[in-house]
Design a protein around this motif. Sequence first.
Motif, short mmCIF file in Angstrom:
data_model
loop_
_atom_site.label_atom_id
_atom_site.label_comp_id
_atom_site.label_asym_id
_atom_site.label_seq_id
_atom_site.Cartn_x
_atom_site.Cartn_y
_atom_site.Cartn_z
N ALA A 5 0.73 -1.13 0.07
CA ALA A 5 0.01 0.02 0.00
C ALA A 5 0.76 1.48 0.04
CB ALA A 5 -0.92 -0.07 1.19
N GLU A 6 2.01 1.29 0.73
CA GLU A 6 2.69 2.35 0.76
C GLU A 6 3.52 2.81 -0.33
OE1 GLU A 6 5.83 -0.44 1.63
OE2 GLU A 6 3.73 -0.29 2.27
N ARG A 7 3.68 1.71 -1.22
CA ARG A 7 4.54 2.14 -2.60
C ARG A 7 3.31 2.67 -3.60
NH1 ARG A 7 7.87 -3.86 -3.05
NH2 ARG A 7 9.24 -3.32 -1.31
N ILE A 8 2.14 1.99 -3.63
CA ILE A 8 1.16 2.56 -4.46
C ILE A 8 0.83 3.90 -4.00
CG2 ILE A 8 -1.49 2.12 -4.95
CD1 ILE A 8 0.01 0.45 -6.22
N LEU A 9 0.72 4.35 -2.75
CA LEU A 9 0.57 5.75 -2.36
C LEU A 9 1.64 6.37 -2.97
CD1 LEU A 9 -1.21 7.33 -0.45
CD2 LEU A 9 0.66 7.02 1.29
N GLY A 10 2.84 6.11 -2.84
CA GLY A 10 3.94 7.01 -3.29
C GLY A 10 3.70 7.23 -4.68
N VAL A 11 3.50 6.39 -5.28
CA VAL A 11 3.39 6.41 -7.09
C VAL A 11 2.16 7.38 -7.33
CG1 VAL A 11 3.04 4.99 -9.17
CG2 VAL A 11 4.59 4.25 -7.41
N LEU A 12 1.05 7.08 -6.66
CA LEU A 12 0.03 7.95 -7.14
C LEU A 12 0.16 9.32 -6.68
CD1 LEU A 12 -3.00 5.67 -5.90
CD2 LEU A 12 -2.00 5.96 -8.08
N HIS A 13 0.84 9.67 -5.62
CA HIS A 13 0.95 11.03 -5.12
C HIS A 13 2.20 11.59 -6.00
CE1 HIS A 13 -1.82 12.10 -2.13
NE2 HIS A 13 -1.57 11.14 -1.36
N LEU A 14 3.29 11.18 -6.52
CA LEU A 14 4.29 11.60 -7.60
C LEU A 14 3.43 11.82 -8.79
CD1 LEU A 14 7.29 9.38 -6.83
CD2 LEU A 14 7.00 11.78 -6.21
N LEU A 15 2.55 10.99 -9.28
CA LEU A 15 1.72 11.14 -10.77
C LEU A 15 0.99 12.46 -10.21
CD1 LEU A 15 0.79 7.70 -11.57
CD2 LEU A 15 2.47 9.23 -12.65
N GLY A 16 0.31 12.52 -8.86
CA GLY A 16 -0.71 13.64 -8.80
C GLY A 16 0.17 14.96 -8.73
N ALA A 17 1.67 15.06 -8.27
CA ALA A 17 2.18 16.13 -8.44
C ALA A 17 2.30 16.68 -9.85
CB ALA A 17 3.55 15.98 -7.63
N LEU A 18 2.53 15.85 -10.59
CA LEU A 18 2.78 16.17 -12.12
C LEU A 18 1.55 16.83 -12.67
CD1 LEU A 18 5.01 13.11 -13.45
CD2 LEU A 18 5.49 15.48 -13.22
N LEU A 19 0.31 16.22 -12.27
CA LEU A 19 -0.98 16.51 -12.91
C LEU A 19 -1.30 17.92 -12.25
CD1 LEU A 19 -2.95 13.21 -12.84
CD2 LEU A 19 -2.34 14.48 -15.00
N MET A 20 -1.10 18.00 -11.00
CA MET A 20 -1.31 19.29 -10.07
C MET A 20 -0.59 20.46 -11.10
SD MET A 20 -3.21 20.15 -7.56
CE MET A 20 -4.49 19.26 -7.45
N TYR A 21 0.72 20.18 -11.31
CA TYR A 21 1.54 21.36 -11.86
C TYR A 21 0.88 21.42 -13.36
CZ TYR A 21 5.47 23.72 -14.07
OH TYR A 21 6.06 24.89 -14.65
N GLN A 22 0.30 20.66 -14.21
CA GLN A 22 -0.36 20.75 -15.18
C GLN A 22 -1.62 21.65 -15.16
OE1 GLN A 22 0.87 20.01 -18.28
NE2 GLN A 22 2.76 19.21 -17.31
N MET A 23 -2.38 21.49 -14.05
CA MET A 23 -3.50 22.32 -13.45
C MET A 23 -3.13 23.69 -13.22
SD MET A 23 -5.19 19.22 -11.35
CE MET A 23 -6.30 20.08 -10.49
N TYR A 24 -1.85 23.91 -12.61
CA TYR A 24 -1.47 24.98 -12.48
C TYR A 24 -1.20 25.91 -13.76
CZ TYR A 24 2.32 28.58 -11.46
OH TYR A 24 3.37 29.54 -11.42
N SER A 25 -0.58 25.45 -14.81
CA SER A 25 -0.27 25.82 -16.01
C SER A 25 -1.46 26.12 -16.96
CB SER A 25 0.95 25.06 -16.75
OG SER A 25 2.02 24.75 -15.82
N ALA A 26 -2.66 25.38 -16.79
CA ALA A 26 -3.59 25.48 -17.64
C ALA A 26 -4.12 26.69 -17.77
CB ALA A 26 -4.58 24.33 -17.37
N ASP A 27 -4.78 27.26 -19.01
CA ASP A 27 -5.12 28.89 -18.96
C ASP A 27 -6.62 28.50 -19.71
OD1 ASP A 27 -4.41 27.97 -21.62
OD2 ASP A 27 -3.06 29.70 -21.73
N ASP A 28 -7.24 27.22 -19.61
CA ASP A 28 -8.33 27.09 -20.53
C ASP A 28 -9.13 26.05 -19.73
OD1 ASP A 28 -10.05 25.73 -22.95
OD2 ASP A 28 -10.46 27.82 -22.88
N PHE A 29 -10.46 25.93 -19.71
CA PHE A 29 -11.18 24.94 -19.08
C PHE A 29 -11.02 23.75 -19.59
CE2 PHE A 29 -14.68 22.22 -18.16
CZ PHE A 29 -14.49 22.11 -16.79
N ALA A 30 -11.04 23.83 -21.17
CA ALA A 30 -10.84 22.60 -21.85
C ALA A 30 -9.55 21.90 -21.89
CB ALA A 30 -11.11 22.93 -23.47
N ILE A 31 -8.45 22.61 -21.45
CA ILE A 31 -7.32 21.83 -21.14
C ILE A 31 -7.14 21.47 -19.73
CG2 ILE A 31 -4.74 22.44 -20.96
CD1 ILE A 31 -5.02 24.55 -23.15
#
Length: 409
Positions: free
Chosen positions: A70-96
């Motif tokens: 479980a702790e490894r899955i948790l780590g992988v999911l949150h690292l992927l989440g960090a990348l997606l969060m950064y993409q949300m930070y960079s988005a300038d349009d709702f469709a993106i």
Amino acid sequence: MNTKIKIQLSFMMFLEFFIWGGWFVTLGTFLGDNLKASGGEIAMAFSTQSWGAIIAPFIIGLIADRYFNAERILGVLHLLGALLMYQMYSADDFAIFYPYVLGYMIIYMPTLALVNSISFNQMKDPAKEFAFVRVFGTIGWIVAGLIISYVFLWDSAEARADGLLKNTFLMVAIASAVLGLFSFSLPKTPPTAIKDGNVNISTILGLDALKLLKDRNFLIFFISSVLICIPLAFYYQNANPFLAEIGMENPTGKMTLGQASEVLFMLLLPFFFKRFGFKMTIIAGMLAWTIRYLLFAYGNAGDLAFMLIIGIALHGICYDFFFVSGQIYTDSKAGEKFKSAAQGLITLATYGFGMLIGFWVAGKISDMYLVSDNVHDWTNIWTFPAIFAFVVMALFAIFFKNEVIEYKK
């Protein structure tokens, strides 16, 4: 638990809910101000929580519980989440923005079950030990709101006009990366599901507990749980944009009062439950939703600001008295064989399908009462969930037969 493990688990919980509270509370305000999203589009974004809740059991049941720690899955999911969060930070349009928030919630919602699994695996007596660890999650949510409002002032009118509210996503991306890396240092939590192929889709989704619906009282409770999620969705989706739009200062920070009240009423719940019983506890929770929304409908950021503060502070009763007492009731009705399945079924029905409907309705109502660009008729918007919650409460009061439920610590 030894002190080191207790500190590790507490820090894990702190970051887990700091991450959620650090962007989800202000999401509606950000979408309206920065991306000029409509009420329907904002509803789509919030509905990703429901899609995440619906898909999460497959990730946990088919992957995490069967093949990986479980702790490894948790780590992988949150690292992927960090990348997606950064993409949300960079988005300038709702469709993106939308595909990123959908992907993020699909991988975040399973982490809520994972942090619980990791914690329970280290506890000899979860009934006594879990509350201490879990309260740091509430503290994390509160700290995130206070940082947004009182440290960086990102939800102030000036900062929102400058588009600075998007920085919440960058803050959460960093926190998610930290938790992702930290997760690999957590105590090992090996897969627990039977690996002989006996775990099926019905078990994973809690559908084995559907037979509980033959009990008339449980059926009434189940339907009420789904329906009450419609007014609940109005709070998650509209509260922060509402407070920001009418000019309340530090709206995100003030909303943390709701989480503080959760802690207080969680402590009061056992006494109320024992003194008045399950039916009255549920009715009190649903009535609190009606009162809260009427306070929102007729309060303002000026001389009636106290009404809004009271409405926020009622969150403890709204959430604990209905949802937590509902979990206790479900546990008592399910019996040993179907405990996990019954809780999974209720979660799927409420946070999955119930709130999915609720977010859609909230978006439609918000667009219906849009007066001009980013200006809403909030009195009518809040009156709808107030009436809806009252009707659900009345139906529950009429059709649910009172029964004695033993409170389980």
